[in-house]
Design a protein around this motif. Structure first.
Motif, PDB file in Angstrom:
ATOM      1  N   SER A 242    -124.299  20.804  25.024  1.00  0.00           N
ATOM      2  CA  SER A 242    -124.587  22.229  24.821  1.00  0.00           C
ATOM      3  C   SER A 242    -124.097  22.997  26.043  1.00  0.00           C
ATOM      4  O   SER A 242    -123.854  22.411  27.097  1.00  0.00           O
ATOM      5  CB  SER A 242    -126.079  22.475  24.604  1.00  0.00           C
ATOM      6  N   GLY A 243    -123.936  24.309  25.896  1.00  0.00           N
ATOM      7  CA  GLY A 243    -123.579  25.143  27.030  1.00  0.00           C
ATOM      8  C   GLY A 243    -122.093  25.190  27.310  1.00  0.00           C
ATOM      9  O   GLY A 243    -121.272  24.878  26.454  1.00  0.00           O
ATOM     10  N   THR A 244    -121.762  25.602  28.521  1.00  0.00           N
ATOM     11  CA  THR A 244    -120.382  25.787  28.936  1.00  0.00           C
ATOM     12  C   THR A 244    -120.125  25.073  30.249  1.00  0.00           C
ATOM     13  O   THR A 244    -120.973  25.096  31.137  1.00  0.00           O
ATOM     14  CB  THR A 244    -120.068  27.291  29.108  1.00  0.00           C
ATOM     15  N   LYS A 245    -118.972  24.440  30.344  1.00  0.00           N
ATOM     16  CA  LYS A 245    -118.552  23.783  31.580  1.00  0.00           C
ATOM     17  C   LYS A 245    -117.101  24.128  31.851  1.00  0.00           C
ATOM     18  O   LYS A 245    -116.325  24.385  30.936  1.00  0.00           O
ATOM     19  CB  LYS A 245    -118.712  22.258  31.481  1.00  0.00           C
TER      20      LYS A 245
ATOM     21  N   SER B   5    -117.866  23.176  18.830  1.00  0.00           N
ATOM     22  CA  SER B   5    -117.499  23.160  20.243  1.00  0.00           C
ATOM     23  C   SER B   5    -116.052  23.624  20.365  1.00  0.00           C
ATOM     24  O   SER B   5    -115.240  23.394  19.456  1.00  0.00           O
ATOM     25  CB  SER B   5    -117.654  21.755  20.823  1.00  0.00           C
TER      26      SER B   5
ATOM     27  N   THR C 114    -117.082  24.857  25.582  1.00  0.00           N
ATOM     28  CA  THR C 114    -118.340  25.472  25.177  1.00  0.00           C
ATOM     29  C   THR C 114    -118.824  24.794  23.917  1.00  0.00           C
ATOM     30  O   THR C 114    -118.044  24.616  22.970  1.00  0.00           O
ATOM     31  CB  THR C 114    -118.152  26.975  24.903  1.00  0.00           C
ATOM     32  N   THR C 115    -120.085  24.406  23.898  1.00  0.00           N
ATOM     33  CA  THR C 115    -120.693  23.848  22.702  1.00  0.00           C
ATOM     34  C   THR C 115    -121.867  24.725  22.298  1.00  0.00           C
ATOM     35  O   THR C 115    -122.743  25.008  23.119  1.00  0.00           O
ATOM     36  CB  THR C 115    -121.184  22.416  22.933  1.00  0.00           C
ATOM     37  N   VAL C 116    -121.848  25.144  21.030  1.00  0.00           N
ATOM     38  CA  VAL C 116    -122.973  25.894  20.464  1.00  0.00           C
ATOM     39  C   VAL C 116    -123.627  24.961  19.451  1.00  0.00           C
ATOM     40  O   VAL C 116    -123.231  24.893  18.280  1.00  0.00           O
ATOM     41  CB  VAL C 116    -122.512  27.204  19.802  1.00  0.00           C
TER      42      VAL C 116
ATOM     43  N   ILE D 201    -120.548  17.406  26.991  1.00  0.00           N
ATOM     44  CA  ILE D 201    -121.079  18.756  26.828  1.00  0.00           C
ATOM     45  C   ILE D 201    -121.870  18.895  25.530  1.00  0.00           C
ATOM     46  O   ILE D 201    -121.366  19.484  24.553  1.00  0.00           O
ATOM     47  CB  ILE D 201    -119.954  19.806  26.948  1.00  0.00           C
TER      48      ILE D 201
END
Lengths: 110, 113
Positions: A51-54, A70, A62-64, A49
């Motif tokens: 970036s984004g959300t899984k 994260s 979630t990784t910003v 991940i």
């Protein structure tokens, strides 16, 4: 080199509780993975991940990337969730290698 | 698809002896890594191969550790002579590309007495 910090270092929960694990990193990354290391030492890939959300069942991440952190969420925890959770990032530039944090040791009690 | 295979699972040796570990990556994965994980710590990269060439061995103690990846597939990691501080789990991982997900093997737990 890039620094990866995980918090908390240890976490004890009762079965059914929810938890959030955090990973901060010091530089831009191309890749971020969350792993679960079971009591037998096997590293199981949970999420790739950058970036984004899984979401995968009771787990989500979630990784910003712009803010260099994260989060790994575990809902309705079970005793089988016990183990060590590692965040690992792929450093940019030079030879790209996966750099691990020190991990969060999770214990889920029945 | 088959995972990353490692052997042996466990090894106990006396200090100053030699030991070798074997890894077979996922078919088609060009990149192969050896990591060392000391108890209570996160894994640390020892060496990274791209096909059969070394990309990064900056943290490999070259006076006692050696690794090779013949024909760009299987790899072996050797320690000679072993020291007490080499007691650790040695993990092999592979990836299709360095920027894609890594898959780890079950590891070899080495105890040096």
């Amino acid at each position: 080199g890039i620094q990866v910090e995980q918090s908390p270092p240890d976490l004890i929960l009762q079965e059914g509780a929810n938890s959030t694990l955090r990973c901060n990193f010091s530089d831009s990354v191309n890749n971020l993975q969350w792993f679960h290391q079971n009591p037998w030492g096997q590293l199981i890939n949970l999420f790739y991940i950058p970036s984004g959300t899984k979401q995968n069942g009771r787990l989500s991440a979630t990784t910003v990337a712009t803010e260099r952190y994260s989060l790994l969420y575990i809902s309705s925890s079970q005793t089988t969730d016990s183990g060590v959770y590692f965040c690992a990032v792929l450093s940019q530039g030079g030879s790209e290698k996966l750099v691990f944090g020190k991990g969060t040791k999770l214990t889920v009690n029945p | 698809e088959a995972g990353v295979a490692q052997s042996p699972r466990y090894k106990i040796i006396e200090k100053r002896q030699s030991v070798a570990f074997w890894c077979n990556p996922i078919s088609g994965h060009a990149t192969l890594y050896w990591y060392q994980q000391i108890l209570g710590q996160g894994p640390k990269l020892l060496i990274q191969f791209q096909n059969n060439g070394v990309v990064d061995d900056s943290q490999l103690p070259k006076d006692r550790f050696s690794a090779e990846r013949l024909k760009g597939v299987d790899s072996t990691l050797k320690i000679q002579p072993a020291k007490l501080e080499d007691s650790a789990v040695y993990l092999c991982a592979s990836s299709l590309l360095s920027r894609t997900g890594y898959t780890f093997g079950s590891g070899t737990r080495l105890t040096v007495v």
